[in-house]
Write a protein that holds these residues in place. Structure first.
Motif, mmCIF file in Angstrom:
data_model
loop_
_atom_site.group_PDB
_atom_site.id
_atom_site.type_symbol
_atom_site.label_atom_id
_atom_site.label_comp_id
_atom_site.label_asym_id
_atom_site.label_seq_id
_atom_site.Cartn_x
_atom_site.Cartn_y
_atom_site.Cartn_z
ATOM 1 N N ILE A 1 0.859 -1.188 0.000
ATOM 2 C CA ILE A 1 0.000 0.000 0.000
ATOM 3 C C ILE A 1 0.894 1.237 0.000
ATOM 4 O O ILE A 1 1.768 1.386 0.854
ATOM 5 C CB ILE A 1 -0.926 0.019 1.237
ATOM 6 N N LYS A 2 0.675 2.101 -0.964
ATOM 7 C CA LYS A 2 1.435 3.359 -1.068
ATOM 8 C C LYS A 2 1.015 4.310 0.060
ATOM 9 O O LYS A 2 -0.068 4.169 0.629
ATOM 10 C CB LYS A 2 1.168 4.024 -2.419
ATOM 11 N N PRO A 3 1.830 5.322 0.368
ATOM 12 C CA PRO A 3 1.447 6.296 1.392
ATOM 13 C C PRO A 3 0.100 6.950 1.053
ATOM 14 O O PRO A 3 -0.153 7.310 -0.101
ATOM 15 C CB PRO A 3 2.579 7.331 1.346
ATOM 16 N N ASN A 4 -0.779 7.030 2.041
ATOM 17 C CA ASN A 4 -2.133 7.609 1.921
ATOM 18 C C ASN A 4 -3.062 6.838 0.991
ATOM 19 O O ASN A 4 -4.172 7.289 0.720
ATOM 20 C CB ASN A 4 -2.078 9.079 1.503
ATOM 21 N N GLU A 5 -2.644 5.686 0.488
ATOM 22 C CA GLU A 5 -3.505 4.879 -0.372
ATOM 23 C C GLU A 5 -4.442 4.045 0.498
ATOM 24 O O GLU A 5 -4.076 3.587 1.579
ATOM 25 C CB GLU A 5 -2.657 3.952 -1.251
ATOM 26 N N THR A 6 -5.666 3.839 0.011
ATOM 27 C CA THR A 6 -6.648 2.998 0.692
ATOM 28 C C THR A 6 -6.985 1.814 -0.203
ATOM 29 O O THR A 6 -7.223 1.986 -1.397
ATOM 30 C CB THR A 6 -7.938 3.790 0.999
ATOM 31 N N ILE A 7 -6.985 0.622 0.386
ATOM 32 C CA ILE A 7 -7.404 -0.576 -0.344
ATOM 33 C C ILE A 7 -8.661 -1.129 0.321
ATOM 34 O O ILE A 7 -8.898 -0.905 1.505
ATOM 35 C CB ILE A 7 -6.310 -1.669 -0.365
ATOM 36 N N THR A 8 -9.449 -1.848 -0.441
ATOM 37 C CA THR A 8 -10.631 -2.527 0.087
ATOM 38 C C THR A 8 -10.523 -3.997 -0.277
ATOM 39 O O THR A 8 -10.280 -4.340 -1.425
ATOM 40 C CB THR A 8 -11.926 -1.935 -0.513
ATOM 41 N N ARG A 9 -10.690 -4.860 0.717
ATOM 42 C CA ARG A 9 -10.694 -6.291 0.483
ATOM 43 C C ARG A 9 -11.735 -6.925 1.400
ATOM 44 O O ARG A 9 -12.016 -6.413 2.484
ATOM 45 C CB ARG A 9 -9.333 -6.938 0.790
ATOM 46 N N THR A 10 -12.270 -8.055 0.959
ATOM 47 C CA THR A 10 -13.156 -8.855 1.801
ATOM 48 C C THR A 10 -12.407 -10.131 2.163
ATOM 49 O O THR A 10 -11.994 -10.878 1.288
ATOM 50 C CB THR A 10 -14.479 -9.184 1.080
#
Length: 186
Positions: free
Chosen positions: A150-159
């Motif tokens: 994950i890059k700085p300030n990046e948001t990921i979504t996973r289930t």
């Protein structure tokens, strides 16, 4: 008139049957929108749901092998709060209580990590539990995302999907990489 009443009765029976089938496929929502922060991450538990208990990937259907188990779906938004890339490992996110209790050689209870059985790029829909994953994970051929940078300030979504006995309710999510940071569902 009698024929019309007979047809209406059939329509009502069919509609009731369809609604009951749809209701069975609807997951039970256990918790929603829980926010937490660690030194490195902002974590939002978007949803914790019991079921659906099947999905498709790579042309194959996946579901718990034993009817006494079900899938718990935990959808997360994770934001990197650091100024550098952050390696986020899904297998180091444990669902408590553990799937099974182990005893050591002295008969003492040992807690076993309960990592996710599956990681999804999207939430599985309630009306169609068997839904094809075309986003990147292919469980049929073993190409599964176990870690993401994950890059700085990046948001990921996973289930994340965990197999649990039907008699056990999930209590907390433990982030082992984050000094065993706990998010409680109670």
């Amino acid at each position: 008139m009698v024929k019309l009443l007979h047809n209406m009765k059939n329509i009502i029976v069919i509609a009731s049957l369809c609604l009951s089938i749809l209701h069975c496929a609807t997951p039970t929502i256990l918790k929603e929108n829980v926010k937490s922060k660690t030194k490195n991450l902002a974590i939002e538990v978007v949803k914790v749901a019991s079921g659906p208990d099947s999905f498709a990937s790579g042309g194959k259907n996946f579901f718990p092998k034993d009817r006494s188990h079900r899938l718990i779906h935990i959808t997360l938004n994770v934001t990197n709060l650091t100024k550098t890339d952050y390696s986020f490992i899904f297998t180091k996110i444990a669902l408590e209580p553990p799937f099974e209790v182990l005893l050591d050689e002295k008969g003492k209870e040992v807690r076993k990590l309960n990592p996710p059985a599956f990681v999804r790029f999207y939430e599985v829909g309630f009306s169609n539990d068997i839904k094809e994953d075309v986003s990147g994970n292919n469980f049929a051929n073993g190409k599964v995302e176990k870690e993401v940078v994950i890059k700085p300030n990046e948001t990921i979504t996973r289930t994340l999907m965990y197999a649990l006995p039907t008699t056990v309710e999930p209590e907390q999510l433990v982030f082992l990489d984050e000094k065993s940071h706990i998010i409680s569902f109670k």
